[in-house]
Scaffold this active site. Structure first.
Site, PDB file in Angstrom:
ATOM      1  N   LYS A   1       2.684   0.976   1.891  1.00  0.00           N
ATOM      2  CA  LYS A   1       2.438  -0.119   2.364  1.00  0.00           C
ATOM      3  C   LYS A   1       2.023  -1.377   1.556  1.00  0.00           C
ATOM      4  O   LYS A   1       1.477  -1.148   0.512  1.00  0.00           O
ATOM      5  CB  LYS A   1       1.600   0.071   3.662  1.00  0.00           C
ATOM      6  N   THR A   2       1.850  -2.816   1.993  1.00  0.00           N
ATOM      7  CA  THR A   2       1.841  -3.977   1.215  1.00  0.00           C
ATOM      8  C   THR A   2       0.435  -3.922   0.951  1.00  0.00           C
ATOM      9  O   THR A   2      -0.152  -4.190  -0.325  1.00  0.00           O
ATOM     10  CB  THR A   2       2.243  -5.111   2.087  1.00  0.00           C
ATOM     11  N   PHE A   3      -0.487  -3.984   1.738  1.00  0.00           N
ATOM     12  CA  PHE A   3      -2.024  -4.063   1.588  1.00  0.00           C
ATOM     13  C   PHE A   3      -2.569  -3.009   0.570  1.00  0.00           C
ATOM     14  O   PHE A   3      -3.206  -3.344  -0.430  1.00  0.00           O
ATOM     15  CB  PHE A   3      -2.707  -4.418   2.465  1.00  0.00           C
TER      16      PHE A   3
END
Length: 399
Positions: free
Chosen positions: A56-58
């Protein structure tokens, strides 16, 4: 009379620029639509990079600048809760330091060492890292360290404006010029979610991101500013469809659990006294999904010890989605968050500049190794207790 001497042009020391092109799957580089990125790869080092889990991004942006897996740095998903802060939820807009303070990012380490930094939209760079949330009506923060220059994320700021900010920071006199900078570009991820990784709209977004890299290269050339560029992605992208949905309410009674996250994976808490019922219906392999107790998540994922991770965790096969109930309308698009070893999750990595030899193709490596590489380039000492090292890059360094 002698002719006046021309003014001496400044000999600039190399700077380090970390660029993230969100959602740029490693094999996008093979589509023949990225002349700038492809040239940088040919003239430097490149690889298909494994993201940390969850992809995922974060979590992965924080891994790239801390050198720790999400299970250790505490940003365990894009959205989660913390048992020490009941009633609150981390989201991608959260800037309270307590969510972030478990791991020091590179710009804080550099600022402490007297190295000026500047960040353009890197997740977490707007946080007063190390600060303390005050129990007042305004939820103010005292203390903490930010980059010398930073920008609050705003999707309306174009790629050109983002790159212009980087170049403007580099126009400063040497004494105040940043030596470590970050740049974040997001349209490839947005298009991938909207239309899926194989749609023409993704190719248009890839080409647009490549143009931004070309603008950055032109600006650096105009300034005669040497730079070590480290260009990465946080994850890849898999195609999804309403034909590939796992509906939890078809497997287990919704009265048995609280669903705290869903999509490529699901995080669940059993309701009081319902643990045995939930486990009987979910644990193990269930079609295109596998569910575990938190303590039994496979060790290779390096995920499951952090208290912010829910007691039960289900992971879908790449391209499948876990939802609370069947979708109401058909959909097709793209998603990430799957097993970080799946080829569709592989992320872009390119390193180019005076520190690197040309034409080096590296073996796949884990993205926890990027922070140690950046420490070398910035001039920081090796980090202690990191989850990665600079070993994958040593053959790419100039002798």
């Amino acid at each position: 009379m002698a002719a006046p001497m021309a003014p001496l042009r400044e000999e600039r020391a190399p700077v380090t620029i970390l660029v993230s092109i969100d959602g740029f799957r490693a094999d996008y580089l093979n589509r023949g639509i990225t002349p700038n990125l492809s040239r940088l790869a040919a003239d430097g080092a490149s690889a298909a990079m494994r993201p940390s889990f969850p992809s995922k991004t974060f979590p992965n942006h924080w891994t790239l600048v801390t050198g720790l897996v999400p299970d250790r740095h505490g940003i365990v998903a894009n959205s989660f809760t913390d048992p020490t802060h009941p009633g609150e939820r981390f989201t991608m807009a959260s800037d309270q330091p307590y969510w972030w303070n478990a791991a020091e990012p590179l710009w804080v380490t550099a600022e402490k060492a007297g190295i000026p930094t500047a960040t353009m939209f890197w997740p977490g760079s707007n946080v007063a890292w190390g600060g303390t949330l005050q129990a007042d009506a305004h939820r103010s923060v005292t203390g903490g360290t930010r980059p010398h220059d930073w920008q609050q994320f705003n999707s309306a700021v174009s790629d050109r404006q983002r790159v212009d900010a980087i170049i403007d920071w580099l126009r400063r006199p040497a004494a105040t010029r940043p030596r470590f900078l970050t740049l974040y570009i997001d349209e490839v991820d947005i298009a991938g979610h909207d239309v899926g990784p194989d749609a023409p709209g993704v190719n248009a977004a890839i080409a647009k991101a490549d143009q931004a890299i070309g603008q950055l290269l032109a600006g650096l050339a105009e300034l005669r500013q040497p730079a070590n560029l480290v260009i990465v992605a946080d994850h890849g992208m898999a195609a999804t469809s309403s034909d590939r949905v796992i509906a939890l309410d078809q497997l287990s009674d919704p009265g048995d659990y609280e669903l705290t996250d869903d999509g490529p994976f699901a995080s669940l808490r059993a309701k009081p006294g319902r643990e045995a019922a939930l486990e009987a219906h979910l644990l193990g392999r269930r079609g295109h999904m596998t569910c575990w107790r938190k303590s039994e998540i496979p060790a290779r994922l390096r995920y499951g010890r952090n208290p912010r991770i829910a007691p039960y965790f289900c992971l879908a096969d790449a391209g499948w989605m876990i939802e609370a109930k069947p979708p109401e309308k058909p959909f097709a698009g793209g998603m990430h968050g799957y097993d970080n070893a799946d080829p569709t999750m592989a992320a872009l990595f390119i390193a180019n500049g005076p520190a690197f030899r040309p034409g080096v193709r590296l073996a796949p490596f884990d993205n926890v190794d990027v922070a140690p590489l950046l420490r070398d380039l910035i001039g920081l000492p090796p980090g202690q207790g990191l989850d990665g090292s600079d070993a994958p890059f040593r053959r790419a360094f100039q002798r």
